[in-house]
Design an enzyme around this catalytic site. Sequence first.
Site: not given
Lengths: 251, 251, 251, 251
Positions: C96, C157, C183-184, C205
């Site tokens: 990635k 995040g 993400a987000g 995550a």
Amino acid sequence: EDRFTIAGRTFGSRLIMGTGGAPSLEVLDRALAASGTELTTVAMRRVDPSAPGSVLDVLRRRGIAVLPNTAGCYTAGDAVLTARLAREALGTNWVKVEVINDERTLLPDPIETFDAAERLIADGFVVLPYIGDDPALARRLEQAGCAAVMPLGSPIGSGLGIRNPHSIELIVEAVSVPVILDAGIGTASDAALAMELGCEAVMLATAVTRAQRPERMAAAMRSAVEAGRLARLAGRIPRRRYAEASSPLTP
Amino acid sequence: EDRFTIAGRTFGSRLIMGTGGAPSLEVLDRALAASGTELTTVAMRRVDPSAPGSVLDVLRRRGIAVLPNTAGCYTAGDAVLTARLAREALGTNWVKVEVINDERTLLPDPIETFDAAERLIADGFVVLPYIGDDPALARRLEQAGCAAVMPLGSPIGSGLGIRNPHSIELIVEAVSVPVILDAGIGTASDAALAMELGCEAVMLATAVTRAQRPERMAAAMRSAVEAGRLARLAGRIPRRRYAEASSPLTP
Amino acid sequence: EDRFTIAGRTFGSRLIMGTGGAPSLEVLDRALAASGTELTTVAMRRVDPSAPGSVLDVLRRRGIAVLPNTAGCYTAGDAVLTARLAREALGTNWVKVEVINDERTLLPDPIETFDAAERLIADGFVVLPYIGDDPALARRLEQAGCAAVMPLGSPIGSGLGIRNPHSIELIVEAVSVPVILDAGIGTASDAALAMELGCEAVMLATAVTRAQRPERMAAAMRSAVEAGRLARLAGRIPRRRYAEASSPLTP
Amino acid sequence: EDRFTIAGRTFGSRLIMGTGGAPSLEVLDRALAASGTELTTVAMRRVDPSAPGSVLDVLRRRGIAVLPNTAGCYTAGDAVLTARLAREALGTNWVKVEVINDERTLLPDPIETFDAAERLIADGFVVLPYIGDDPALARRLEQAGCAAVMPLGSPIGSGLGIRNPHSIELIVEAVSVPVILDAGIGTASDAALAMELGCEAVMLATAVTRAQRPERMAAAMRSAVEAGRLARLAGRIPRRRYAEASSPLTP
């Protein structure tokens, strides 16, 4: 000229100002002038019409009409009483009916508001009720004889703008009396949007009076209301999922 | 006075107009006048600078500056070539770099755009690149020497407004060159919002030229840009979850 | 069965987990189990593959595949180097690619990312680049040979969800390799929305590892991804401006 | 186990299904099974409880409880009458009060709904009113004795989802009876969002019955409601303007 009419009275400015929240009468005075407003609401429970040096003096001097409101009332009975006191004190049978459900959100109570509106209309008042963004309630109030409806964009003083443009559009379609967007305006684009959705006017207070520079924000709101109204009349382009080249058609 | 500056040139109007999409030169002419614009972009691939009666004549007569753009280019090489032809034909080293990735969405290609920008800056151009709403790309282009960045609000001609205000805010924070909102504007409140987010100017074309009444929409956009700019300078109230009474503080 | 495929490898779970942000390896372990994930990314710059008791041990024990990422790299050169170290250490040619533009927003740099992707593809890697929500960049990366694209919903995040669903839809239409929303993501409905928009998988995550109860949020995300995928396959009703009675058609 | 309670009755499933809109009873039957629902509303004006082969047979066979509703009523009087007929025919004193203001939008009339609720509560009914997303009305109805409130996300059958999440949050804060999101759900992420906002359950019909594959959409909604509920309980991460690296804290 593009004037608008409530109950037979016409206004050149589509910006209605509240008078609450200003740090001083001087600041309020200048902001009102910059806004170009011709109609202002005043909370009858918080003003003494006979006292000199009040907000009413400022409005008189500026030649701005006063629309008394029943802010601070929690029941239909209170609102009716307050409206009658206002009529006597100010010599106007116009009233913005505001009946609040709770102190924290200051959201309008639909049941008490409808009750107050019916009673005040029966008593000869020209009633402009402050309501949630509920198309069904708006239609009921028009049927009851209200001269306009004043749905909120979001809670008073929240500055959250118009949380549900779809509801405001449905209200504009549901009634033929003027729709005045009231409460929640935070900045100029909110006011422009209200007009684009088909509102006849915008009502706001703290967005101007508590801005860092109230006079400048008043000018911003004045331009925004004009911009939104012009855009409504101009007929916007449709929304498309995909792009459309802007250049090919030009000679 | 509240002027803004790109690469040492200052402008009084913060509304930059494209010239594409108008039904006729007469309509375009009147819309440009109503918009108050001082800067207009023209697609070099679609205009013949030597032909009489072209859009360039209209601009000359109105005293509106021309910013040639590279619309219709799909590679950095094409854009560089087009910019050089524009420089020769129009006597300006300013260029709006527009390198398109595909015909359907007309979205800008970040790789080709960056490449073209670097080459044109090395060749002495003042470069204003049209880009997606990507803060990282905006920063890279500023570092490469661009005089401004022109992120889209949504695809060209879509009228979808600013789909991601958060990204535009991040771009405004990321760069110190002027941010000019370009593409996607559909109506007045979109233009006001762009200015409130911190853009220095707004660029639009079809929102005006293809509105039902272009001249009126041009006036709407002019007021909206002023309103949004004033609101930005005025310092808006904070957004709150809950209401705050507007009346208690008033005398 | 509804599996999805990247570069010839198929996966039963459409939830890809990052390993960052967990308060402890035990919490991470339980969250991974609850998530049902089969693929996890690990920041090569922050893990020592030879150290016992690392996150890699947890993944090995669970039989979860590792997708090394180049988090912490700011240039294409750094990313290429990091990918090669990962290949040697972990015995995988999948990577990635994550090349960051600045520390504050951690937004991906499109220029460096594209450069790194081209170099790593030439070197035999299976490349999954982390990018902004830019359809044109996604198409360029597919043309360059990437095995998937991983656009963000909002900054890493931030928990702001998918700020621009329209862009994600355009990316899904623009490429034929899998689109993985990365993400987000803040909560379950964000993950469901990503799948409804046509993404093949969701990567997240901190939405899990920093939730108040990570294991429960992992279960929530698992269900949400399944729900969104099922809804996509089920074919949703169209959006309508007006109501449509649900009852008349029923016997 | 995570059950929820209305007026002393507890339910394991938080998905309440309407029965309108299905192309056939067989499709409805399979969709109900896939949804896992334990409670279903039926329009009393459109069903003949004594006729064999009706939707009531399907529900009886599946052991799904019936919540009669007053769909099709335009006045409080009609709704009261319909509720009484339902009580007699079905042997239940539960009723979903639905009083509609107009045929086109099918939006609930707050005045008639409140009136009907008061009268039915006085008559011993357990009342669940269908309302607009008005926190003040919700509080009034709780004070009047309603067992739950059922605000809309958007107009019935519109598939527009939750147009004003802020209002739903304010309703959840305003009342202590269960809030059941009713009307407007279009897809799985809408249902998940309702639960994340704090609703105790979600009610929907056409989103499933008129989807291209109703059974699959029923399964999607089941997972989505579970996902949203789990996410609510898990405690989501806060929203941040800026990124926060997910990797540094990991061992």
